[in-house]
Enzyme design. Structure first.
Site, PDB file in Angstrom:
ATOM      1  N   THR A 126      43.886   1.647   8.358  1.00  0.00           N
ATOM      2  CA  THR A 126      43.297   0.365   7.997  1.00  0.00           C
ATOM      3  C   THR A 126      43.811  -0.891   9.010  1.00  0.00           C
ATOM      4  O   THR A 126      42.771  -1.542   9.750  1.00  0.00           O
ATOM      5  CB  THR A 126      43.683  -0.158   6.730  1.00  0.00           C
ATOM      6  OG1 THR A 126      43.198   0.776   5.978  1.00  0.00           O
ATOM      7  CG2 THR A 126      42.905  -1.675   6.360  1.00  0.00           C
ATOM      8  N   ASN A 141      49.680   0.947   9.752  1.00  0.00           N
ATOM      9  CA  ASN A 141      49.707   0.015   8.741  1.00  0.00           C
ATOM     10  C   ASN A 141      50.726  -0.580   8.276  1.00  0.00           C
ATOM     11  O   ASN A 141      51.243  -1.546   7.878  1.00  0.00           O
ATOM     12  CB  ASN A 141      49.093   0.840   7.596  1.00  0.00           C
ATOM     13  CG  ASN A 141      47.665   0.974   7.472  1.00  0.00           C
ATOM     14  OD1 ASN A 141      46.922   0.565   8.393  1.00  0.00           O
ATOM     15  ND2 ASN A 141      47.076   1.904   6.543  1.00  0.00           N
ATOM     16  N   ASP A 197      36.392   0.493   8.582  1.00  0.00           N
ATOM     17  CA  ASP A 197      37.423   0.636   9.461  1.00  0.00           C
ATOM     18  C   ASP A 197      37.624   2.129   9.958  1.00  0.00           C
ATOM     19  O   ASP A 197      38.162   2.457  10.956  1.00  0.00           O
ATOM     20  CB  ASP A 197      38.868   0.104   8.613  1.00  0.00           C
ATOM     21  CG  ASP A 197      39.046   0.698   7.340  1.00  0.00           C
ATOM     22  OD1 ASP A 197      38.228   1.408   6.890  1.00  0.00           O
ATOM     23  OD2 ASP A 197      40.070   0.381   6.858  1.00  0.00           O
ATOM     24  N   HIS A 252      42.962   9.820   5.870  1.00  0.00           N
ATOM     25  CA  HIS A 252      42.680   9.560   7.144  1.00  0.00           C
ATOM     26  C   HIS A 252      43.853   9.520   8.381  1.00  0.00           C
ATOM     27  O   HIS A 252      44.872  10.076   7.683  1.00  0.00           O
ATOM     28  CB  HIS A 252      41.756   8.139   7.273  1.00  0.00           C
ATOM     29  CG  HIS A 252      42.600   7.165   6.462  1.00  0.00           C
ATOM     30  ND1 HIS A 252      43.347   6.238   7.071  1.00  0.00           N
ATOM     31  CD2 HIS A 252      42.463   6.647   5.264  1.00  0.00           C
ATOM     32  CE1 HIS A 252      44.134   5.313   6.062  1.00  0.00           C
ATOM     33  NE2 HIS A 252      43.288   5.740   4.949  1.00  0.00           N
TER      34      HIS A 252
END
Length: 403
Positions: free
Chosen positions: A22, A43, A193, A300
């Protein structure tokens, strides 16, 4: 979403930056810079010397994590006389060389991501910013369908249900634009994203458990693992080769790089925050360090070349063509597109306007060649410099996390 294809532009897909998480991806979009340039490499905010680790939401107001030189579009636009705002967008709550976004709302711990009533209230607020306070550029972030995808997996009825909710909120946005008489003056970009994939679990596969091959206590100083398909390790001094040798053939679905061996096209190696050893799992294979406790059904962080990691792109408004299908492009090129729509002279960036200019109507200003040393320089590898001359239109970018 289907109607938007007829009313505006759709890209076949967008390729996110290599670290498909993200914060790194959002900051690439808002700066137009590769991760190795902007420095938001994860992140989690971390310090491999002090061993500090902070969760994503704990980083959102920590300027020392986000402010690494490259300026996000909010600040560049403000410096050229525009009024900008960030609604929950990662990085919007930080200061950049002492400058803050004109209006910034930051998501708090425990904030519900799936409340449809609250989703509509966000749009109402943004419409007021445009109609009552003359804002020029707003970034608006929604956190779903990320949570649902992580909790139950992307190929599930629950995931489809939350995407239907997203579809309704986009319909509400279109209606709100019409109601507020912004149809002829507001351009909208809807993107994400990164993607998400189903995580492969026992008994179907042998999961990646690094402690089966590596003694973390004796060989490593710091690690960022147990976090999807991407990880980093800082070995203890003098132990780099031993760690690399222990891991390079540890699992058939694991790729291990020394920092100096990271492929250039990843655009991550030239940043001091990237650790000595970088690990990437094949699609669906999460990295587990000491024990297998990862409970996510979807995730992800995998290679940006995997189709499951690609981003969506929709756009509509007075400056976009209708019923236009755009070829794929890298997410860094969203930045020069936004600058053109706003009439902003872009800061140095890695994107290329040639990736997106065909999706615009012909009268959206002129592009001229500028001084390569000027503030509009496009960084090496992505074409020449550009300067913009364009009528000013308001603009909103709507980010849907992991659609």
């Amino acid at each position: 979403m289907d109607e938007l294809v007829k009313e505006g532009v759709k890209a076949k897909y967008i390729t996110p930056p290599m670290i498909t998480m993200t914060s790194p991806s959002h900051f690439t979009t808002i700066t137009g810079r590769w991760i190795e340039d902007h420095g938001v490499v994860h992140n989690m905010m971390f310090n491999s010397t002090s061993l500090l680790k902070l969760t994503h939401k704990a980083t959102l107001k920590r300027s020392e994590w986000w402010d690494n030189g490259p300026l996000p579009l909010w600040i560049t636009a403000q410096n050229q006389g525009l009024k900008t705002a960030s609604y929950f967008y990662p990085g919007g709550g930080a200061n950049y060389s002492g400058q803050a976004v004109d209006r910034s709302l930051v998501e708090n711990y425990g904030h519900p991501d799936d409340n449809e009533t609250e989703w509509r209230q966000k749009i109402d607020t943004v419409m007021d910013w445009f109609t009552k306070e003359d804002f020029d550029f707003v970034t608006l972030y929604y956190g779903e369908p990320d949570n649902v995808g992580h909790n139950v997996g992307p190929e599930t009825p629950e995931r489809r249900k939350i995407i239907e909710q997203i579809d309704r909120i986009i319909g509400y946005l279109r209606t709100s634009i019409q109601k507020n008489k912004l149809t002829d003056s507001l351009n909208v970009i809807i993107t994400s994203d990164h993607g998400m994939t189903t995580i492969k679990k026992k008994p179907e596969v042998k999961e990646i458990k690094l402690s089966e091959n590596l003694n973390f206590m004796t060989l490593t100083h710091f690690d960022l693992l147990d976090y999807g398909g991407f990880g980093m390790i800082r070995p203890k001094k003098g132990k780099e080769q031993e760690v690399y040798d222990a891991l390079k053939n540890a699992h058939p679905n694991l790729t291990v790089y020394k920092k100096e061996e990271i492929p250039e096209h990843f655009h991550i190696a030239k940043n001091s925050r990237i650790q000595d050893i970088v690990l990437i799992g094949d699609l669906g294979f999460n990295l587990n360090s000491r024990v297998i406790f990862y409970v996510n059904k979807g995730d992800h962080g995998f290679s940006n070349q995997e189709m499951d990691m690609k981003m969506i792109f929709r756009a509509f408004g007075p400056d976009f063509k209708k019923n236009f299908l755009a070829e794929p492009f890298d997410s860094v090129s969203i930045y020069p597109l936004m600058c053109k729509l706003l009439g902003v002279n872009p800061a140095p960036h890695n994107g290329s306007l040639t990736d997106t200019e065909l999706m615009l109507v012909e009268n959206v200003g002129a592009v001229t060649t500028g001084n390569p040393q000027s503030s509009s320089t496009t960084l090496p590898g992505r074409g020449g410099s550009i300067q913009m001359s364009v009528s000013l239109l308001a603009f909103v970018m709507l980010i849907i996390s992991l659609l």
